[in-house]
Enzyme design. Structure first.
Site, PDB file in Angstrom:
ATOM      1  N   ASP A 158      55.984 -41.237  21.388  1.00  0.00           N
ATOM      2  CA  ASP A 158      54.523 -41.163  22.270  1.00  0.00           C
ATOM      3  C   ASP A 158      53.732 -40.495  21.083  1.00  0.00           C
ATOM      4  O   ASP A 158      52.420 -40.541  20.998  1.00  0.00           O
ATOM      5  CB  ASP A 158      54.063 -40.596  23.482  1.00  0.00           C
ATOM      6  CG  ASP A 158      53.204 -40.930  24.242  1.00  0.00           C
ATOM      7  OD1 ASP A 158      52.845 -41.303  23.740  1.00  0.00           O
ATOM      8  OD2 ASP A 158      53.437 -40.365  26.257  1.00  0.00           O
TER       9      ASP A 158
ATOM     10  N   LYS B  21      55.377 -42.918  29.088  1.00  0.00           N
ATOM     11  CA  LYS B  21      54.281 -42.810  29.357  1.00  0.00           C
ATOM     12  C   LYS B  21      54.893 -42.369  31.222  1.00  0.00           C
ATOM     13  O   LYS B  21      55.404 -43.330  31.422  1.00  0.00           O
ATOM     14  CB  LYS B  21      53.062 -43.148  29.737  1.00  0.00           C
ATOM     15  CG  LYS B  21      52.769 -42.489  28.185  1.00  0.00           C
ATOM     16  CD  LYS B  21      51.577 -43.372  27.695  1.00  0.00           C
ATOM     17  CE  LYS B  21      50.484 -43.153  26.788  1.00  0.00           C
ATOM     18  NZ  LYS B  21      50.381 -41.680  25.880  1.00  0.00           N
TER      19      LYS B  21
ATOM     20  N   ASP C 265      43.802 -47.535  23.419  1.00  0.00           N
ATOM     21  CA  ASP C 265      44.307 -46.966  22.780  1.00  0.00           C
ATOM     22  C   ASP C 265      44.320 -47.202  21.137  1.00  0.00           C
ATOM     23  O   ASP C 265      44.724 -46.801  19.975  1.00  0.00           O
ATOM     24  CB  ASP C 265      45.848 -47.135  22.597  1.00  0.00           C
ATOM     25  CG  ASP C 265      46.621 -45.335  22.408  1.00  0.00           C
ATOM     26  OD1 ASP C 265      45.242 -44.529  22.100  1.00  0.00           O
ATOM     27  OD2 ASP C 265      47.629 -44.709  22.069  1.00  0.00           O
TER      28      ASP C 265
ATOM     29  N   ASP D 254      50.140 -48.711  24.533  1.00  0.00           N
ATOM     30  CA  ASP D 254      50.415 -47.157  23.885  1.00  0.00           C
ATOM     31  C   ASP D 254      51.592 -47.377  25.013  1.00  0.00           C
ATOM     32  O   ASP D 254      50.988 -46.643  26.167  1.00  0.00           O
ATOM     33  CB  ASP D 254      50.210 -46.209  23.630  1.00  0.00           C
ATOM     34  CG  ASP D 254      50.860 -45.394  23.124  1.00  0.00           C
ATOM     35  OD1 ASP D 254      51.923 -45.336  23.275  1.00  0.00           O
ATOM     36  OD2 ASP D 254      49.976 -43.801  23.351  1.00  0.00           O
TER      37      ASP D 254
ATOM     38  N   LYS E  60      42.432 -45.217  14.649  1.00  0.00           N
ATOM     39  CA  LYS E  60      44.269 -45.978  15.407  1.00  0.00           C
ATOM     40  C   LYS E  60      43.587 -47.230  15.400  1.00  0.00           C
ATOM     41  O   LYS E  60      42.987 -47.021  16.519  1.00  0.00           O
ATOM     42  CB  LYS E  60      43.711 -44.705  16.126  1.00  0.00           C
ATOM     43  CG  LYS E  60      45.033 -44.755  17.003  1.00  0.00           C
ATOM     44  CD  LYS E  60      45.400 -43.783  17.806  1.00  0.00           C
ATOM     45  CE  LYS E  60      46.605 -43.918  19.153  1.00  0.00           C
ATOM     46  NZ  LYS E  60      46.955 -43.004  19.949  1.00  0.00           N
TER      47      LYS E  60
ATOM     48  N   ARG F   4      49.588 -40.542  15.382  1.00  0.00           N
ATOM     49  CA  ARG F   4      49.189 -39.783  13.917  1.00  0.00           C
ATOM     50  C   ARG F   4      50.307 -39.836  13.130  1.00  0.00           C
ATOM     51  O   ARG F   4      49.941 -39.847  11.820  1.00  0.00           O
ATOM     52  CB  ARG F   4      49.696 -37.944  14.208  1.00  0.00           C
ATOM     53  CG  ARG F   4      51.082 -37.818  15.096  1.00  0.00           C
ATOM     54  CD  ARG F   4      51.262 -36.466  15.148  1.00  0.00           C
ATOM     55  NE  ARG F   4      50.708 -36.893  16.853  1.00  0.00           N
ATOM     56  CZ  ARG F   4      50.733 -35.855  18.230  1.00  0.00           C
ATOM     57  NH1 ARG F   4      51.295 -34.568  17.159  1.00  0.00           N
ATOM     58  NH2 ARG F   4      50.441 -35.456  18.740  1.00  0.00           N
TER      59      ARG F   4
ATOM     60  N   GLU G 152      52.614 -41.333  17.834  1.00  0.00           N
ATOM     61  CA  GLU G 152      52.790 -42.620  17.671  1.00  0.00           C
ATOM     62  C   GLU G 152      51.468 -42.746  17.341  1.00  0.00           C
ATOM     63  O   GLU G 152      51.190 -43.437  15.688  1.00  0.00           O
ATOM     64  CB  GLU G 152      53.194 -43.934  18.233  1.00  0.00           C
ATOM     65  CG  GLU G 152      51.346 -44.869  19.138  1.00  0.00           C
ATOM     66  CD  GLU G 152      50.892 -43.988  20.034  1.00  0.00           C
ATOM     67  OE1 GLU G 152      52.005 -42.622  20.452  1.00  0.00           O
ATOM     68  OE2 GLU G 152      50.254 -44.559  20.270  1.00  0.00           O
TER      69      GLU G 152
HETATM   70  N1  BES Z   1      47.288 -42.346  22.968  1.00  0.00           N
HETATM   71  C1  BES Z   1      47.854 -41.167  23.626  1.00  0.00           C
HETATM   72  C2  BES Z   1      46.299 -40.120  23.924  1.00  0.00           C
HETATM   73  C3  BES Z   1      45.195 -40.359  24.925  1.00  0.00           C
HETATM   74  C4  BES Z   1      46.088 -39.351  26.251  1.00  0.00           C
HETATM   75  C5  BES Z   1      45.310 -40.999  25.009  1.00  0.00           C
HETATM   76  C6  BES Z   1      45.934 -40.215  27.181  1.00  0.00           C
HETATM   77  C7  BES Z   1      44.193 -41.603  25.967  1.00  0.00           C
HETATM   78  C8  BES Z   1      44.515 -40.577  26.813  1.00  0.00           C
HETATM   79  C9  BES Z   1      48.459 -40.275  22.319  1.00  0.00           C
HETATM   80  O1  BES Z   1      48.783 -41.894  22.008  1.00  0.00           O
HETATM   81  C10 BES Z   1      49.396 -39.668  22.617  1.00  0.00           C
HETATM   82  O2  BES Z   1      50.433 -40.528  24.086  1.00  0.00           O
HETATM   83  N2  BES Z   1      49.468 -38.573  22.856  1.00  0.00           N
HETATM   84  C11 BES Z   1      50.711 -38.213  23.142  1.00  0.00           C
HETATM   85  C12 BES Z   1      51.023 -36.777  22.376  1.00  0.00           C
HETATM   86  C13 BES Z   1      51.872 -35.602  22.695  1.00  0.00           C
HETATM   87  C14 BES Z   1      53.264 -36.437  22.740  1.00  0.00           C
HETATM   88  C15 BES Z   1      52.573 -34.793  21.950  1.00  0.00           C
HETATM   89  C16 BES Z   1      49.956 -36.216  24.297  1.00  0.00           C
HETATM   90  O3  BES Z   1      48.754 -36.108  24.296  1.00  0.00           O
HETATM   91  O4  BES Z   1      50.550 -35.862  25.705  1.00  0.00           O
HETATM   92 ZN    ZN Z   2      48.847 -43.594  21.621  1.00  0.00          ZN
HETATM   93 MN    MN Z   3      51.349 -42.288  22.739  1.00  0.00          MN
END
Ligand code: BES
Ligand code: ZN
Ligand code: MN
Length: 502
Positions: free
Chosen positions: A349, A279, A290, A272, A267, A353, A351
């Site tokens: 968010d 966020k 990220d 992000d 990734k 996947r 993104e």
């Molecule tokens: N990059 C984030 C996940 C992340 C969070 C990595 C904290 C490192 C530290 C990812 O893109 C994300 O935002 N995931 C969301 C998914 C949700 C919207 C289903 C999450 O984990 O909240």
């Molecule tokens: Zn992310």
């Molecule tokens: Mn995200």
């Protein structure tokens, strides 16, 4: 840091510090430490008697020799209980000792193969471990600090053993350790780099430099080619950003066959923000990291090439920012991935996947026999497994087992999470083939179930490093900031797959 291996007696080495190990429960100095104790008029025995040297794991005692030995300092490091010693403990204690000495301005360190023969550690493994510990533990990211550092870097590390016959093994092990640790530190550098420096374009430039240095084939696919390939999921994510996306491909040709043995997909979200599903601002600066999965696969393929792994590896990094903007992707939008599947966007968010869906599609188009993807994918995985352990999920138990074994060797903790059908059902959409969020519960699992749709029938493992890519404290061979996880696991894995694909 220059790393030397020499046959000599550690007690006669001239250095800023010599490091020797001490096991918990030992009453008197033995081996080399006994000779040193004599030279220091019993200073070591005295410290043991007084209880200052106990041998507890990671205990470090610095003894100044005041001219009684050629080395300025003797450093004893606690190795814990002998029967509990592991390679990872040695890696950690060497890191702690080197970091402490570095802070004291010691730039020339010699040490013996700590723990050799214990816990099945061959001379080769020990030399590798010492080298990794020293290089990983003394890592600093100072690129954006304009002032002078409080202390310098360790200039030289010397591994010393009296037995000449094992020298070639020590040299070999130390070389492997250097390649692995430098690759890890390279990934750390990329992850620590702020997002205004590490854009998709600079990530691609870094890939080009790596390709030239380590003899990898490079291609960078631009927006237009991504459009032609039909990568609607990746292109959806890029829409809010002014930075052009880069689809980075690095290839290491380890054998003559035209097949791609393994695809390492990482990734590459260089920042992000969450996009329209923005966020909270607190802690958002961490999202410069990220792209840790992308950095890890780039570093790993460089190391695989240096170690002549013998497999054909391709690293695939979909790199883009995830920002809100007038043309950004919106919740409710539907995009079509490269493999033809339609995706309903619930959260912009989620993104990671989306970009991985197209990267996995591309890995399959290349005909990769095995696919490993690495991603800072879900906060849920961090919640489930904590900050020290990555999640592993996949569609092929044999490959999952291989990855976890490779991780064990590296001392990188990994735990498998299940892939139950129930979690797949969370992703049913009313308007498209699949939706990109399956609700709050089991978020790491439903995210992996989403990816599974794009991995198809190819044996595939997904590593969720959201909890492990950054460390908020200094511990053993980790320092604050990027950890470089799971570079060493990936390299071990590629080396072990070499035996499988022949
Ligand atoms: N990059 C984030 C996940 C992340 C969070 C990595 C904290 C490192 C530290 C990812 O893109 C994300 O935002 N995931 C969301 C998914 C949700 C919207 C289903 C999450 O984990 O909240
Ligand atoms: Zn992310
Ligand atoms: Mn995200």
């Amino acid at each position: 840091m220059e790393i030397k291996v020499i046959a000599d007696d550690i007690t006669v080495i001239k250095a800023g510090a010599i490091i020797l190990g001490f096991f918990e429960g030992t009453e008197h100095p033995d081996g080399k430490l006994a000779n040193i104790d004599k030279a220091l008029d019993g200073a070591v025995s005295q410290l043991i008697a007084q209880g200052e040297i106990k041998g507890k794991l990671n205990e470090i005692t610095v003894i100044h020799t005041l001219g009684k030995l050629p080395a300025a300092r003797v450093v004893t490091v606690g190795l814990g209980k002998k029967q509990e010693l592991t390679q990872d403990r040695v890696r950690g204690v060497v890191a702690e000792a080197c970091r402490l000495l570095q802070k004291k301005g010691v730039d020339d360190i010699a040490l013996i193969p700590l723990g050799a023969g214990v816990a099945g550690m061959s001379p080769e493994k020990v030399a590798q471990t010492l080298t990794e510990g020293a290089l990983l533990g003394s890592y600093r990211f100072r690129r954006h600090m304009t002032g002078e550092a409080d202390y310098g870097d360790i200039r030289q590390l010397t591994i010393v053993d009296t037995d000449k016959t094992i020298l070639p093994l020590l040299v070999q092990g130390s070389y492997r350790g250097r390649v692995l640790a430098e690759a890890t530190n390279l990934a750390r550098d990329m992850v620590n780099e702020p997002a205004n420096y590490m854009t998709p374009t600079s990530m691609a430039e870094a890939a080009v430099r790596l390709g030239e240095t380590y003899n990898l084939k490079i291609s960078i696919l631009e927006r237009q080619q991504l459009q032609e390939l039909g990568m609607g999921a990746l292109l959806g994510v890029t829409r809010g950003s002014h930075e052009p996306p880069k689809f980075i491909l690095l290839r290491y040709q380890g054998n003559d066959s035209p097949d791609v043995d393994v695809a390492l997909v990482g990734k590459g979200i260089t920042f992000d923000s969450g996009g329209i599903s923005i966020k909270p601002s607190e802690g958002m600066e961490e999202m410069k990291g990220d792209m840790a999965g992308g950095a890890a696969v780039m570093a790993a393929i460089s190391a695989a090439s240096q170690l002549k792994a013998g497999t054909n590896v391709v690293a695939i990094i979909p790199a883009t920012e995830n920002l809100p903007g007038g043309s950004a992707l919106k919740p409710g939008d539907v995009v079509t991935a490269m493999n033809g599947k339609t995706i309903e966007i619930i959260s912009t968010d989620a993104e990671g996947r989306l970009v991985l869906a197209d990267a996995l599609g591309y890995a399959n188009k290349l005909g990769a026999r095995y696919i490993i993807d690495v991603a800072t994918l879900t906060g849920a995985c961090h919640v489930a497994l904590g900050s020290g352990c990555s999640g592993a999920l996949g569609n092929n138990q044999e490959l999952v087992d291989k990855v976890i074994t490779a991780a064990g060797e590296a001392g990188e903790l990994m735990w498998q999470l299940p892939m139950y059908e129930q979690n797949r059902e969370q992703l049913k959409s009313d308007v498209a083939d699949i939706k990109n969020v399956g609700g709050r519960w089991g978020g790491a699992i439903s995210a992996a179930q989403f990816l599974a749709e794009f991995a198809g029938d190819t044996p595939w493992v997904h590593l969720d490093i959201a909890g492990t890519s950054m460390s908020d404290k200094e511990r053993a061979y980790l320092v604050k900031g990027a950890t470089g996880v799971p570079v060493r696991t990936l390299v071990n894995l590629v080396l072990s797959l070499a035996k499988m694909v022949k």
